[in-house]
Motif scaffolding. Sequence first.
Motif, PDB file in Angstrom:
ATOM      1  N   LEU A  56      25.886  78.546 -25.993  1.00 28.90           N
ATOM      2  CA  LEU A  56      25.456  79.901 -26.350  1.00 28.90           C
ATOM      3  C   LEU A  56      24.150  79.851 -27.141  1.00 28.90           C
TER       4      LEU A  56
ATOM      5  N   TYR B  78      35.780  78.869 -30.002  1.00 33.60           N
ATOM      6  CA  TYR B  78      34.894  78.142 -29.096  1.00 33.60           C
ATOM      7  C   TYR B  78      34.984  76.642 -29.320  1.00 33.60           C
TER       8      TYR B  78
ATOM      9  N   SER C  88      24.745  81.101 -20.322  1.00 34.32           N
ATOM     10  CA  SER C  88      25.669  80.293 -21.116  1.00 34.32           C
ATOM     11  C   SER C  88      26.953  79.967 -20.343  1.00 34.32           C
TER      12      SER C  88
ATOM     13  N   ASN D  82      27.711  87.861 -32.582  1.00 35.78           N
ATOM     14  CA  ASN D  82      26.873  86.853 -33.213  1.00 35.78           C
ATOM     15  C   ASN D  82      25.483  86.785 -32.593  1.00 35.78           C
TER      16      ASN D  82
ATOM     17  N   ILE E 168      32.692  85.344 -24.104  1.00 35.96           N
ATOM     18  CA  ILE E 168      31.613  85.896 -24.910  1.00 35.96           C
ATOM     19  C   ILE E 168      32.156  86.945 -25.881  1.00 35.96           C
TER      20      ILE E 168
ATOM     21  N   GLY F 153      26.526  82.097 -34.216  1.00 36.57           N
ATOM     22  CA  GLY F 153      27.783  81.540 -34.697  1.00 36.57           C
ATOM     23  C   GLY F 153      27.859  81.476 -36.194  1.00 36.57           C
TER      24      GLY F 153
ATOM     25  N   MET G 198      34.187  83.460 -32.252  1.00 34.41           N
ATOM     26  CA  MET G 198      33.548  82.173 -32.043  1.00 34.41           C
ATOM     27  C   MET G 198      34.335  81.001 -32.612  1.00 34.41           C
TER      28      MET G 198
ATOM     29  N   TYR H 139      29.709  76.514 -28.215  1.00 30.74           N
ATOM     30  CA  TYR H 139      28.786  76.909 -29.274  1.00 30.74           C
ATOM     31  C   TYR H 139      27.357  76.579 -28.874  1.00 30.74           C
TER      32      TYR H 139
ATOM     33  N   SER I 239      32.855  87.884 -32.519  1.00 33.06           N
ATOM     34  CA  SER I 239      32.726  87.423 -31.133  1.00 33.06           C
ATOM     35  C   SER I 239      31.340  86.840 -30.879  1.00 33.06           C
ATOM     36  N   GLY I 240      31.240  86.102 -29.800  1.00 31.83           N
ATOM     37  CA  GLY I 240      29.958  85.554 -29.401  1.00 31.83           C
ATOM     38  C   GLY I 240      28.917  86.652 -29.244  1.00 31.83           C
TER      39      GLY I 240
END
Lengths: 275, 267
Positions: free
Chosen positions: B169, B161, B148, B122, B154, B112, B158, B166, B118-119
Motif C-alpha cells: 500500500l 494487514y 496495491s 490511512n 483496503i 498506516g 490496517m 503494508y 482502514s487502509g
Amino acid sequence: MSTPTQVYEPFRAGLPPLRRYWKSLWSRRTFIAEYSRSELREQHFDSAFGQLWLVLNPLLLSAVYFLLIVIIRGSSDSTRYAHLTATLFLFYLVANSLTGGVKSITAGQRLILNTAFPRIMLPISAVVIAIFKFLPTLAVFLVIRTVLGLPFSWQMLWAIPVLLTTMLLALGLAVTISCINVYFRDIASFLPYMTRTLLYLSPILYEAADLKPKLKTLELFNPLFPILDSWSRALVHGQAPISSHLLIALGWAVGIFLVGTYFFLSREREFAVRL
Amino acid sequence: MNLPSVSNSHKTNEIAVSVRGLGLTYTTAIDRRPTLKARVKSLGRGGKQTRVIRALDEVNLDVEYGQVLGIIGSNGAGKSSLMRVIAGILPPTQGRVEVYGSVSTLLALGVGFNPSMSGRDNVYLGGLAAGMSRVEIDSHFEEIAEFSELGDAIDAPMRTYSSGMYARLAFSVAATVRPDILIVDEALSTGDAKFKEKSLNRIKELRSDDRALILVSHAMATLEDVCNDVAWLHKGKLVQRGEPKTVIDAYREFLQVGKSAAIDEDV
C-alpha cells in the motif's frame, strides 16, 4: 535558475517563521476534519448506538454523582442536579482533550517520521474530536434542563463565550501535554490522577458560592474554577457570569494557549528524532 | 500500463535538489521510552539521558531533473537521515538544502500511521497531511487501490494487514501520486517476487526527464539496472558519486564481499 520551493536551513532556538507555519497549517485543515471524522467513525460514533453511548457515558456519571449528592446528602434541589450535569459535561470536554491530546504526537510516530507537516495538527485534531463528543451531551443537558422545569433566559447566551474560552483552554492544555509526553512518556499514566484531582478541585460536585472562604484560594490556582462557575451561572441559573471570573478564565486560557504553543512550536522540529 | 502524462514545468538537467555543506547532529534519548520516573530515579547519579549522534557531515549533493540517483552505504551511513532532511522532516544542523519541486517520500505519505483505521482512511490521512487536497487524493485513489492489489482489504483496519500488504500500500501511494521528486527509502524490495517486479517496473516508468528519483537501497543489482547515477555514503560523509557501475564496484570492493550473491539479492 528558478527559486526553490523549499529551503531547509539550521534553526535557532525559538519559533519557526509563523506566517509560513500558519499557511501550511491552514492548507491542511481538511486533515483535521478528516482525522476527527475517521477517529469518531472508528469509535463507532457514527452509528445510533455509538452516539447513544456518547451520551450515556456522561449521563451515567452524573447519575453516580446524583446518587452521592442528591440522595445520600439529601438535598433535593433540581438546580443542584442541573449544575452537576452541566459542569460535568463541560469538564469532560477538557478531560477528553487532555486524554486525546497526550498521546497524539507519540501515536502519530509513523506520520511524523515520514511526512513534513505542522505537528500541531495532531493535538488540534484531538481537541476537535473532544468537541464533537461534547456537542451531543450539550443537547442532553438542554433536555434535562427542560425536564427539570428550569426557566430559560437570554442570559444563558453567556454560555457561548464561556464555551469558546474553554475550547481555547482545552487546546492549550492538549498542545502542552502532547509535547511533554514526547519527553516523558509516563505522563499519560499520571493523567487520570491529574484529571481526577482537577475534578474534585473544581466547582462540579459543589457550587462555587458554597465554598468556605478559607478554600476560596482554590479559585486562584484552578483555571477551570472561573470557567465552570461562569458556565453554571449562565446555563443553569440563567444569570450573567461574574465579569471578573470571565476575565480570569480568559486570561488563563490565553496564557496557557500561548505558553503551550510556544513550547510546542519551538520543539516540534526535533520530535522526529525523539520518537 | 499507460500512465497519463503529467505536464511538469521542470526540464532535464534543471536542478531538483541542492544540498550544500549539510551537517546533521541530533540528540536522542538513550531510553527507547524516556519517562519521568526514570529521570527522577536517576537524579543525583548524573547519568546521561541523551546521546548526540552525528548523522551527516559536510555532504554536498546536487540532484538534477532526469536523474535517477541511487544512494548506497552500510547501515548507519546516514542514508535515511539525508532523505529525511531533503523531505523536510529533519531540520539540518549545518548547511543548506534547496528543493525545487514537490517531494514525495515513500512511506512518506505516512501510510498506516493509525493501525486501527482502514487502509483507505490511512491513505487519505497520509495524503492530506502531506498537503494534498481531497480532490487530488480522490483522483488517485482508484489507481492506488488497484496497484496495491489489496482488493477488499483496503477497507479493513490496517492492524489486520501483513507486513507485505503494508509495504504494497505504501509503495502504491508513493508511486501513484507522481511528484516532481520521488524518494524511495529501502522499499523497492517489498512484497513477493511478483509485486517486486511490478514495483520495479513502476519505478522504471516513473523515470522521466521531468522527474528526479532518489532510491535508497541495498539491492545493488537493481540500482545498477535502474539508476543513471549513484552516490555512496559512509559514516555521514559522501565518499563517491558517479557512474553506477564504478561506484557500486568501489563499494563492493570496500565491503570486501566481492560479487557474492548475497548483495545482489534484494534483501
